[in-house]
Design a protein around this motif. Sequence first.
Motif, PDB file in Angstrom:
ATOM      1  N   PHE A 270       0.823  -1.120   0.020  1.00 13.60           N
ATOM      2  CA  PHE A 270      -0.050   0.038   0.008  1.00 13.60           C
ATOM      3  C   PHE A 270       1.128   1.387   0.119  1.00 13.60           C
ATOM      4  O   PHE A 270       1.588   1.467   1.024  1.00 13.60           O
ATOM      5  CB  PHE A 270      -0.824  -0.100   1.308  1.00 13.60           C
ATOM      6  CG  PHE A 270      -1.714   1.038   1.071  1.00 13.60           C
ATOM      7  CD1 PHE A 270      -2.978   1.095   0.806  1.00 13.60           C
ATOM      8  CD2 PHE A 270      -1.352   2.354   2.091  1.00 13.60           C
ATOM      9  CE1 PHE A 270      -3.951   1.991   0.621  1.00 13.60           C
ATOM     10  CE2 PHE A 270      -2.488   3.342   2.135  1.00 13.60           C
ATOM     11  CZ  PHE A 270      -3.578   3.397   1.508  1.00 13.60           C
ATOM     12  N   GLY A 271       1.018   1.998  -0.869  1.00 13.56           N
ATOM     13  CA  GLY A 271       1.666   3.264  -1.148  1.00 13.56           C
ATOM     14  C   GLY A 271       2.851   3.174  -2.127  1.00 13.56           C
ATOM     15  O   GLY A 271       2.993   1.891  -2.799  1.00 13.56           O
ATOM     16  N   THR A 272       3.520   4.174  -1.976  1.00 10.37           N
ATOM     17  CA  THR A 272       4.801   4.284  -2.868  1.00 10.37           C
ATOM     18  C   THR A 272       6.003   3.682  -2.280  1.00 10.37           C
ATOM     19  O   THR A 272       6.159   3.474  -1.124  1.00 10.37           O
ATOM     20  CB  THR A 272       5.207   5.719  -3.426  1.00 10.37           C
ATOM     21  OG1 THR A 272       5.511   6.453  -2.140  1.00 10.37           O
ATOM     22  CG2 THR A 272       4.043   6.532  -3.779  1.00 10.37           C
ATOM     23  N   ASP A 273       6.949   3.544  -2.890  1.00  8.16           N
ATOM     24  CA  ASP A 273       8.354   2.982  -2.314  1.00  8.16           C
ATOM     25  C   ASP A 273       8.976   3.995  -1.282  1.00  8.16           C
ATOM     26  O   ASP A 273       9.406   3.595  -0.242  1.00  8.16           O
ATOM     27  CB  ASP A 273       9.401   2.675  -3.395  1.00  8.16           C
ATOM     28  CG  ASP A 273       9.210   1.590  -4.248  1.00  8.16           C
ATOM     29  OD1 ASP A 273       7.773   0.916  -4.248  1.00  8.16           O
ATOM     30  OD2 ASP A 273       9.900   1.237  -5.170  1.00  8.16           O
ATOM     31  N   GLU A 274       8.689   5.108  -1.651  1.00  8.43           N
ATOM     32  CA  GLU A 274       9.216   6.365  -0.716  1.00  8.43           C
ATOM     33  C   GLU A 274       8.655   6.158   0.445  1.00  8.43           C
ATOM     34  O   GLU A 274       9.174   6.266   1.598  1.00  8.43           O
ATOM     35  CB  GLU A 274       9.104   7.683  -1.292  1.00  8.43           C
ATOM     36  CG  GLU A 274      10.033   7.920  -2.658  1.00  8.43           C
ATOM     37  CD  GLU A 274       9.565   7.005  -3.745  1.00  8.43           C
ATOM     38  OE1 GLU A 274       8.336   6.794  -3.818  1.00  8.43           O
ATOM     39  OE2 GLU A 274      10.445   6.954  -4.780  1.00  8.43           O
ATOM     40  N   ARG A 275       7.199   5.802   0.616  1.00  8.36           N
ATOM     41  CA  ARG A 275       6.356   5.897   1.789  1.00  8.36           C
ATOM     42  C   ARG A 275       6.710   4.653   2.497  1.00  8.36           C
ATOM     43  O   ARG A 275       7.060   4.624   3.861  1.00  8.36           O
ATOM     44  CB  ARG A 275       4.938   5.429   1.291  1.00  8.36           C
ATOM     45  CG  ARG A 275       4.049   5.428   2.896  1.00  8.36           C
ATOM     46  CD  ARG A 275       2.679   5.332   2.376  1.00  8.36           C
ATOM     47  NE  ARG A 275       1.707   5.030   3.440  1.00  8.36           N
ATOM     48  CZ  ARG A 275       1.474   3.777   4.032  1.00  8.36           C
ATOM     49  NH1 ARG A 275       1.899   2.804   3.387  1.00  8.36           N
ATOM     50  NH2 ARG A 275       0.900   3.704   4.923  1.00  8.36           N
ATOM     51  N   VAL A 276       7.418   3.644   2.181  1.00  9.47           N
ATOM     52  CA  VAL A 276       8.008   2.537   2.776  1.00  9.47           C
ATOM     53  C   VAL A 276       9.266   3.005   3.561  1.00  9.47           C
ATOM     54  O   VAL A 276       9.496   2.541   4.755  1.00  9.47           O
ATOM     55  CB  VAL A 276       7.958   1.236   1.870  1.00  9.47           C
ATOM     56  CG1 VAL A 276       8.662   0.093   2.502  1.00  9.47           C
ATOM     57  CG2 VAL A 276       6.548   0.723   1.377  1.00  9.47           C
TER      58      VAL A 276
ATOM     59  N   ASP B 156      10.252   5.625   4.322  1.00 15.78           N
ATOM     60  CA  ASP B 156      10.064   6.600   5.431  1.00 15.78           C
ATOM     61  C   ASP B 156       9.486   5.875   6.300  1.00 15.78           C
ATOM     62  O   ASP B 156      10.044   6.321   7.786  1.00 15.78           O
ATOM     63  CB  ASP B 156       9.010   7.944   5.190  1.00 15.78           C
ATOM     64  CG  ASP B 156       9.558   8.756   3.994  1.00 15.78           C
ATOM     65  OD1 ASP B 156      10.655   8.784   3.818  1.00 15.78           O
ATOM     66  OD2 ASP B 156       8.665   9.499   2.971  1.00 15.78           O
ATOM     67  N   TRP B 157       8.393   5.097   6.311  1.00 15.47           N
ATOM     68  CA  TRP B 157       8.046   4.399   7.226  1.00 15.47           C
ATOM     69  C   TRP B 157       9.004   3.514   8.159  1.00 15.47           C
ATOM     70  O   TRP B 157       9.121   3.614   9.384  1.00 15.47           O
ATOM     71  CB  TRP B 157       6.722   3.323   6.833  1.00 15.47           C
ATOM     72  CG  TRP B 157       6.388   2.446   7.824  1.00 15.47           C
ATOM     73  CD1 TRP B 157       5.732   2.348   8.854  1.00 15.47           C
ATOM     74  CD2 TRP B 157       6.579   0.901   7.622  1.00 15.47           C
ATOM     75  NE1 TRP B 157       5.301   1.171   9.417  1.00 15.47           N
ATOM     76  CE2 TRP B 157       5.798   0.158   8.668  1.00 15.47           C
ATOM     77  CE3 TRP B 157       7.129   0.175   6.774  1.00 15.47           C
ATOM     78  CZ2 TRP B 157       5.695  -1.043   8.609  1.00 15.47           C
ATOM     79  CZ3 TRP B 157       7.048  -1.286   6.752  1.00 15.47           C
ATOM     80  CH2 TRP B 157       6.449  -1.863   7.608  1.00 15.47           C
TER      81      TRP B 157
ATOM     82  N   GLU C 188      -4.278  -2.014   5.823  1.00 16.61           N
ATOM     83  CA  GLU C 188      -4.333  -0.811   4.779  1.00 16.61           C
ATOM     84  C   GLU C 188      -4.669  -1.547   3.066  1.00 16.61           C
ATOM     85  O   GLU C 188      -5.205  -1.058   2.412  1.00 16.61           O
ATOM     86  CB  GLU C 188      -2.997  -0.453   4.510  1.00 16.61           C
ATOM     87  CG  GLU C 188      -2.674   0.500   5.744  1.00 16.61           C
ATOM     88  CD  GLU C 188      -1.124   0.904   5.535  1.00 16.61           C
ATOM     89  OE1 GLU C 188      -0.537   0.312   4.945  1.00 16.61           O
ATOM     90  OE2 GLU C 188      -0.731   2.130   6.133  1.00 16.61           O
ATOM     91  N   GLU C 189      -4.379  -3.064   3.165  1.00 17.05           N
ATOM     92  CA  GLU C 189      -4.777  -3.830   1.819  1.00 17.05           C
ATOM     93  C   GLU C 189      -6.054  -4.007   1.729  1.00 17.05           C
ATOM     94  O   GLU C 189      -6.209  -4.559   0.565  1.00 17.05           O
ATOM     95  CB  GLU C 189      -3.501  -4.875   1.674  1.00 17.05           C
ATOM     96  CG  GLU C 189      -2.047  -4.331   1.734  1.00 17.05           C
ATOM     97  CD  GLU C 189      -1.427  -4.293   3.255  1.00 17.05           C
ATOM     98  OE1 GLU C 189      -2.155  -4.353   4.209  1.00 17.05           O
ATOM     99  OE2 GLU C 189      -0.352  -4.113   3.187  1.00 17.05           O
TER     100      GLU C 189
END
Length: 154
Positions: free
Chosen positions: A37-43, A45-46, A139-140
């Motif tokens: 769920f979300g972008t690679d950048e979000r992962v 950052d998380w 999320e999924e």
Amino acid sequence: MCIRDRLERALPADAGEVASLYLEARRQALGAIPPVFGTDERVLDWLSARLRNGEECWVTRDEKGVSAFMLLEPGWLDQLYVRVDRIGQGLGSELVKKAKEVLPDGMRLWTFQSNTSAHRFYERHGFVVIEKTDGSNNEENAPDVCYEWRPQAI
């Protein structure tokens, strides 16, 4: 665990490698688990925030870098992924063993109902199903299952 791997606590600087492994493992497992769920950048950052905040993350390393990782929270095995080329070589088992040392009173985890290989893996390590859901709380939005491990009474 293979002799070439070492188990150690991850540092905030490891976030990029951990995120890459997570994303690649999830992509390779499409069908067994839903897309991220979300972008690679979000992962990134998380995971970076979790490591910076001192959350407990353990990794195994080989000559290519991080070969497997797990994130622990109080009472929970939150994430466990093994690099695709290392699946079936004992790294996941080594991480579960470490989780049981860190959380000796027991732990829970969630996995997707569609991930039957994860079910077999966790059941081999003494986890039992305690709840199944329709996925409306993740999320999924994918049906999931909660497992629990408790130490054997002496």
